[in-house]
Design a protein around this motif. Structure first.
Motif, mmCIF file in Angstrom:
data_model
loop_
_atom_site.group_PDB
_atom_site.id
_atom_site.type_symbol
_atom_site.label_atom_id
_atom_site.label_comp_id
_atom_site.label_asym_id
_atom_site.label_seq_id
_atom_site.Cartn_x
_atom_site.Cartn_y
_atom_site.Cartn_z
ATOM 1 N N LEU A 172 -77.155 54.747 46.988
ATOM 2 C CA LEU A 172 -76.511 55.911 47.600
ATOM 3 C C LEU A 172 -75.193 56.242 46.917
ATOM 4 O O LEU A 172 -74.842 57.421 46.758
ATOM 5 C CB LEU A 172 -76.279 55.653 49.093
ATOM 6 C CG LEU A 172 -77.538 55.559 49.965
ATOM 7 C CD1 LEU A 172 -77.167 55.183 51.399
ATOM 8 C CD2 LEU A 172 -78.328 56.860 49.940
ATOM 9 N N ASP A 191 -76.015 58.294 43.766
ATOM 10 C CA ASP A 191 -76.724 59.570 43.922
ATOM 11 C C ASP A 191 -78.191 59.547 43.502
ATOM 12 O O ASP A 191 -78.713 60.542 42.982
ATOM 13 C CB ASP A 191 -75.987 60.691 43.168
ATOM 14 C CG ASP A 191 -74.589 60.920 43.717
ATOM 15 O OD1 ASP A 191 -74.402 60.796 44.944
ATOM 16 O OD2 ASP A 191 -73.675 61.224 42.918
ATOM 17 N N ASP A 224 -82.101 59.859 44.336
ATOM 18 C CA ASP A 224 -82.818 60.682 45.311
ATOM 19 C C ASP A 224 -83.954 59.932 46.000
ATOM 20 O O ASP A 224 -84.251 60.177 47.169
ATOM 21 C CB ASP A 224 -83.399 61.919 44.612
ATOM 22 C CG ASP A 224 -82.332 62.725 43.909
ATOM 23 O OD1 ASP A 224 -81.413 63.200 44.595
ATOM 24 O OD2 ASP A 224 -82.414 62.864 42.671
ATOM 25 N N ARG A 229 -83.605 59.964 49.971
ATOM 26 C CA ARG A 229 -82.184 59.746 50.197
ATOM 27 C C ARG A 229 -81.724 60.090 51.617
ATOM 28 O O ARG A 229 -80.958 59.319 52.221
ATOM 29 C CB ARG A 229 -81.396 60.549 49.158
ATOM 30 C CG ARG A 229 -79.893 60.383 49.267
ATOM 31 C CD ARG A 229 -79.124 61.229 48.254
ATOM 32 N NE ARG A 229 -77.701 60.974 48.393
ATOM 33 C CZ ARG A 229 -77.058 59.975 47.792
ATOM 34 N NH1 ARG A 229 -77.741 59.153 47.008
ATOM 35 N NH2 ARG A 229 -75.773 59.797 47.979
ATOM 36 N N GLU A 237 -79.293 57.811 54.254
ATOM 37 C CA GLU A 237 -78.003 58.369 54.656
ATOM 38 C C GLU A 237 -77.894 58.472 56.178
ATOM 39 O O GLU A 237 -76.796 58.339 56.739
ATOM 40 C CB GLU A 237 -77.816 59.749 54.035
ATOM 41 C CG GLU A 237 -77.567 59.722 52.537
ATOM 42 C CD GLU A 237 -77.425 61.110 51.938
ATOM 43 O OE1 GLU A 237 -76.635 61.267 50.992
ATOM 44 O OE2 GLU A 237 -78.122 62.036 52.430
#
Length: 261
Positions: free
Chosen positions: A104, A107, A109, A187, A191
């Motif tokens: 995370l 970045d 995906d 992702r 999150e």
């Protein structure tokens, strides 16, 4: 987000690297290791050859056989390979959580879980990537198309099969293989989840992650795989892991009912 009943998209193993263009997103395959020196180099090579959009993160728990040092030497030559070294053997669940945080922060995906012992065939990564067009979590399932397990003793197979039946009964999670360790999270799922609250340390971790994602309203689907027992090293299964699975699924259900999940 909907909670569609999981289904199994038709497999499309393709002809080689980048054979599945369905999703053009960066992916990270997390490989937890403890004494996997005999298999790790081959697994890394096979993953990287599968798709140029994929990178590998090895989370090594201070393997005394030199697994971590070998991965460092591979990473020095290949920019898509990374190593995360931990001070001691802290469990499968915490290794994956550490890998999730790493992904995370950088970045990625699509974030994959995958065993480092050869039991998960990298060719199924293409199917899983394609399935993220319809699902938020994709599980590589041993039990959606019959029983697809090779070289397990009958006692281990029955334990796995009925553990999944048990987990489905207790949690209500409609998956044929909720204990599978071969899966992909998009992702937004990671999150949205409180990774600090994930308490499972063994293979119940797989059930807990699926359950938490499902309760958040994410779509979970399964794609069929063939699981082949490890080609090198020793299994990490133990009685403690089985006992944790028996009681923790009830704890998950109770927390969900009390709104404390």
């Amino acid at each position: 987000m909907s909670t569609d009943t999981p289904s199994s998209p038709a497999p499309d193993h393709g002809e080689g690297p980048e054979s599945d263009p369905a999703v053009d997103r960066r992916g990270l395959v997390i490989l937890p290791t403890y004494n996997e020196i005999d298999s790790i180099a081959g697994i890394i090579s096979a993953v990287l050859a599968r798709d140029s959009r994929l990178s590998v993160l090895v989370v090594d728990d201070a393997s005394p056989d030199g697994t971590g040092a070998l991965v460092d030497s591979i990473a020095a030559e290949e920019r898509r390979v990374h190593a995360l070294h931990r001070e001691g053997k802290s469990g499968l669940g915490s290794a994956y959580v550490a890998g999730f945080r790493w992904a995370l922060e950088r970045d990625f995906d699509l974030i994959f879980e995958m065993d480092a012992d050869g039991s998960h065939d990298p060719r199924y990564l293409s199917d899983m990537i394609a399935a993220t067009a319809a699902f938020d979590v994709v599980v590589g399932s041993r039990y959606t198309a019959g029983v697809n397990v090779i070289n397990w003793p009958m006692s281990r197979l029955l334990l796995s099969y009925y553990a999944n039946r048990y987990a489905r009964f207790v949690t209500g999670l409609r998956l044929a293989d909720s204990t599978s360790g071969f899966k992909c999270f998009t992702r937004p799922v990671l999150e949205a989840l409180d990774l600090d609250a994930v308490g499972s340390t063994g293979y119940t971790f797989q059930i807990e992650m699926n359950f938490r994602a499902w309760k958040k309203g994410f779509r979970i689907g399964e794609v069929p795989i063939v699981f082949t027992d490890r080609v090198a090293g020793r299994s990490k299964m133990s009685g403690a892991i089985v006992r944790e699975a028996v009681w923790r699924v009830w704890a998950l259900r109770l927390r969900s009912l009390l709104g404390r999940l």
